[in-house]
Enzyme design. Sequence first.
Site, PDB file in Angstrom:
ATOM      1  CB  THR A  89      -0.929   0.017   1.226  1.00 46.67           C
ATOM      2  OG1 THR A  89      -1.745  -1.153   1.209  1.00 46.67           O
ATOM      3  CG2 THR A  89      -1.827   1.242   1.197  1.00 46.67           C
ATOM      4  CE  LYS A 164      -5.242  -1.580   1.650  1.00 47.00           C
ATOM      5  NZ  LYS A 164      -3.900  -2.130   1.763  1.00 47.00           N
ATOM      6  CE  LYS A 232       1.774   2.482   4.989  1.00 45.32           C
ATOM      7  NZ  LYS A 232       1.333   1.538   3.932  1.00 45.32           N
TER       8      LYS A 232
END
Length: 287
Positions: A89, A164, A232
């Site tokens: 990711t 995502k 994050k």
Amino acid sequence: MGKGMVKNLVTKLSYNLVVYNRSVEVSQEVAALYPGKIEIASTAKEVIERCNITYSMLSTLEASIAVFDSPEGVVAGVTAGKTIIDCATLTPERMVEVEGRVRERGGRFLEAPVSGSKVPAEQGQLIFLCGGDETLFTEVQPALDAMGKAAFLFGPVGQGSRMKLVVNSIMGGMMTVFAEGMTLCEAADLPTDKLLSVLDLGAMACPMYKGKGPLMIAKKYDPNFPLKHQQKDMKFALGLADSLSLSLPVTAAANELYEASMKRERERGDLDFSAVVETCREQKKEK
């Protein structure tokens, strides 16, 4: 994550694999589980040189730079015909950058970030959110099917990462409001176990609340998805929104709560992201 993916490639498709991890002990542990099926490479470059198709699963942008960009890294090993499938990711910009460098060296590239954590990886229940060439996507479908329960192609490289970030920003927001609701329930002297029952019977029922709720009540936060990685992804989602001139105030507020969690206790970032409830509880105590 990688361990679970390896398990399903070996047991379901009988693949022989070449693996690399920056911690060689991890590679040795995996190889010991499947004697005769796994060989350990000394560098990421060696993996690419020895394999036609390579799957990469890295946790952060910094890890991607370290493993892909070094002289002994992924890109350095790419030659004509090599295929790289990146399951991390990352930002869409990073994926597009890596794709360009792989293609310059004659290779092929598919981004395939996953929705799912350690347990779904172990069970072969990941969801692949892909971007790239449709022919390549179809070609690797059997492997994706072995590691996951679904795979989607959203367009060119970058679009899979965008999806995502959308998914994980929703998940991160859901967890923070759940944590706040649980804290409110506790402060009002209401039974949190019955709160979970009520939620599970109504329109808000979801596997995440059902699975994480009892652990949050018991204050058990073994990391399936570390809090620092959720933060994050929230940061990356907010960056995507900024690039599209979009304001996401709820996502921004949720991100602030994850940031506060890591500031209060550095080790909290290594716990499961559901540990954000402890930050909510501590804020209650301060009043």
